[in-house]
Design a protein around this motif. Structure first.
Motif, mmCIF file in Angstrom:
data_model
loop_
_atom_site.group_PDB
_atom_site.id
_atom_site.type_symbol
_atom_site.label_atom_id
_atom_site.label_comp_id
_atom_site.label_asym_id
_atom_site.label_seq_id
_atom_site.Cartn_x
_atom_site.Cartn_y
_atom_site.Cartn_z
ATOM 1 N N LEU A 113 0.706 -1.113 0.002
ATOM 2 C CA LEU A 113 -0.012 0.235 -0.021
ATOM 3 C C LEU A 113 0.886 1.084 0.042
ATOM 4 C CD1 LEU A 113 -1.627 0.636 3.557
ATOM 5 C CD2 LEU A 113 0.080 -1.144 3.199
ATOM 6 N N ILE A 114 0.189 2.550 -0.632
ATOM 7 C CA ILE A 114 0.853 3.517 -0.651
ATOM 8 C C ILE A 114 0.367 4.473 0.017
ATOM 9 C CG2 ILE A 114 1.965 5.308 -2.100
ATOM 10 C CD1 ILE A 114 2.303 3.070 -4.171
ATOM 11 N N LYS A 115 0.789 5.530 0.900
ATOM 12 C CA LYS A 115 0.102 6.475 1.725
ATOM 13 C C LYS A 115 0.903 7.775 1.513
ATOM 14 C CE LYS A 115 -3.416 4.117 3.608
ATOM 15 N NZ LYS A 115 -4.863 4.694 3.520
ATOM 16 N N THR A 116 0.349 9.014 1.871
ATOM 17 C CA THR A 116 1.140 10.084 1.907
ATOM 18 C C THR A 116 1.310 10.635 3.485
ATOM 19 O OG1 THR A 116 -0.896 11.303 1.751
ATOM 20 C CG2 THR A 116 0.180 10.972 -0.325
ATOM 21 N N ARG A 117 2.123 11.499 3.646
ATOM 22 C CA ARG A 117 2.569 11.910 4.805
ATOM 23 C C ARG A 117 1.420 12.433 5.578
ATOM 24 N NH1 ARG A 117 7.445 15.834 3.561
ATOM 25 N NH2 ARG A 117 6.245 15.970 1.806
ATOM 26 N N VAL B 87 -2.934 4.552 8.632
ATOM 27 C CA VAL B 87 -2.951 3.423 7.883
ATOM 28 C C VAL B 87 -3.263 2.201 8.830
ATOM 29 C CG1 VAL B 87 -0.439 2.672 8.397
ATOM 30 C CG2 VAL B 87 -1.555 1.769 6.426
ATOM 31 N N THR B 88 -4.214 1.210 8.457
ATOM 32 C CA THR B 88 -4.442 -0.006 9.244
ATOM 33 C C THR B 88 -3.773 -1.123 8.447
ATOM 34 O OG1 THR B 88 -6.254 0.965 10.301
ATOM 35 C CG2 THR B 88 -6.117 -1.365 10.384
ATOM 36 N N LEU B 89 -3.052 -2.010 9.334
ATOM 37 C CA LEU B 89 -2.834 -3.411 8.660
ATOM 38 C C LEU B 89 -3.357 -4.333 9.302
ATOM 39 C CD1 LEU B 89 1.215 -2.288 8.211
ATOM 40 C CD2 LEU B 89 -0.718 -1.926 6.664
ATOM 41 N N SER C 67 3.284 -6.575 5.002
ATOM 42 C CA SER C 67 2.744 -5.621 4.364
ATOM 43 C C SER C 67 3.654 -4.442 4.044
ATOM 44 C CB SER C 67 1.428 -4.740 5.187
ATOM 45 O OG SER C 67 0.454 -5.927 5.321
ATOM 46 N N ARG C 68 3.881 -4.246 2.846
ATOM 47 C CA ARG C 68 4.955 -3.282 2.361
ATOM 48 C C ARG C 68 4.344 -1.855 2.294
ATOM 49 N NH1 ARG C 68 10.195 -3.085 2.296
ATOM 50 N NH2 ARG C 68 10.068 -5.197 1.136
ATOM 51 N N LEU C 69 4.630 -1.109 3.195
ATOM 52 C CA LEU C 69 3.917 0.280 3.399
ATOM 53 C C LEU C 69 4.982 1.261 2.667
ATOM 54 C CD1 LEU C 69 2.075 2.304 4.399
ATOM 55 C CD2 LEU C 69 3.118 2.472 6.486
ATOM 56 N N THR C 70 4.636 2.088 1.454
ATOM 57 C CA THR C 70 5.385 3.239 0.948
ATOM 58 C C THR C 70 4.582 4.412 1.671
ATOM 59 O OG1 THR C 70 6.187 1.784 -0.711
ATOM 60 C CG2 THR C 70 6.525 4.106 -0.898
ATOM 61 N N VAL C 71 5.347 5.356 2.063
ATOM 62 C CA VAL C 71 5.143 6.796 2.511
ATOM 63 C C VAL C 71 5.571 7.723 1.631
ATOM 64 C CG1 VAL C 71 4.452 8.519 4.234
ATOM 65 C CG2 VAL C 71 4.616 5.961 4.717
#
Lengths: 115, 119
Positions: free
Chosen positions: A11-15, A19-21, A110-114
């Motif tokens: 998932l990709i989020k912004t600053r 997020v919920t995993l 879960s790969r998180l990209t911010v």
């Protein structure tokens, strides 16, 4: 026998976002732990849940919180995301009462990209 | 606080040969567990071998064995007859034995060693 399952896988989020995993432990397991693995690093312990309570916590700020449900599944929540929160988040499960040398079973993360 | 150090970021071995991955740790505890985990590109951590600190005998699991030197706080992993499927990131990890009756799953990991297996 299903192992540890995690969602979402990427998932990709912004600053500043939240997020919920999610994690479902291996069948028969009652304890869930969360780890953060930054790129090129070893996993770092975030916290552990047993009997729906946080039992132990690593050196992570309060922006990291969690929950365990009666069916033993768990959620990891991260508020006010920072660029440095970009990482692979691993869930591991085990059964209380087994010897401490007992195996932890890990999910695929879960790969998180911010951004 | 306990620490785990893996000083070899990358290692390479020829298929069918033997390779040794190094790990040192620091602790003031006398009772603990040590582990080697394998993380392939699929990202899932897989337990390779474990060692109980109070056991002097080195653990062995098929082609995998450890050299546990408690006084030196050293815990190396030897892979014999290396196979292409052994290629992965390997992590050394420490777990205290003084946890809350088994309710603690805090592992302290090293930074890992990336093992390449050459055909």
């Amino acid at each position: 026998d299903a192992g540890v399952t995690q969602s979402p896988t990427h998932l990709i989020k912004t600053r500043g976002q939240q997020v919920t995993l999610r994690c479902s432990p291996k069948s028969g397991h009652d304890t869930v732990s969360w780890y953060q693995q930054a790129l090129g690093q070893g996993p770092q312990f975030i916290f552990q849940y047993y009997e729906e309570e946080e039992r132990q916590r690593g050196n992570f700020p309060d922006r990291f919180s969690g929950h365990q449900f009666p069916n033993y599944s768990s959620e990891l929540n991260v508020n006010a995301l920072l660029l440095g929160d970009s990482a692979l988040y691993l869930c591991a499960s085990s059964l209380v009462g087994l010897p401490l040398g007992g195996e932890l079973f890990f999910g695929e993360g879960s790969r998180l990209t911010v951004l | 606080a306990q620490t785990v150090t893996q000083s070899q970021p990358e290692m390479s071995v020829q298929e069918a040969e033997t390779v040794t991955l190094s790990c040192t740790y620091d602790t003031s505890e006398s009772d603990y567990y040590l582990f080697w985990y394998k993380q392939p590109p699929s990202r899932q951590m897989i337990l390779v071998i474990r060692q109980e600190a109070y056991k002097q005998q080195n653990a062995t699991e098929n082609r995998f064995s450890v050299n546990f030197q408690k006084a030196a706080k050293s815990f190396s992993l030897k892979i014999s007859d290396s196979q292409l499927g052994d290629a992965a990131m390997y992590f050394c990890a420490y777990r205290s034995a003084t946890g809350d009756g088994g309710a603690t799953n805090k592992l302290i990991f090293g930074t890992g060693t990336l093992l390449a297996v050459q055909p």
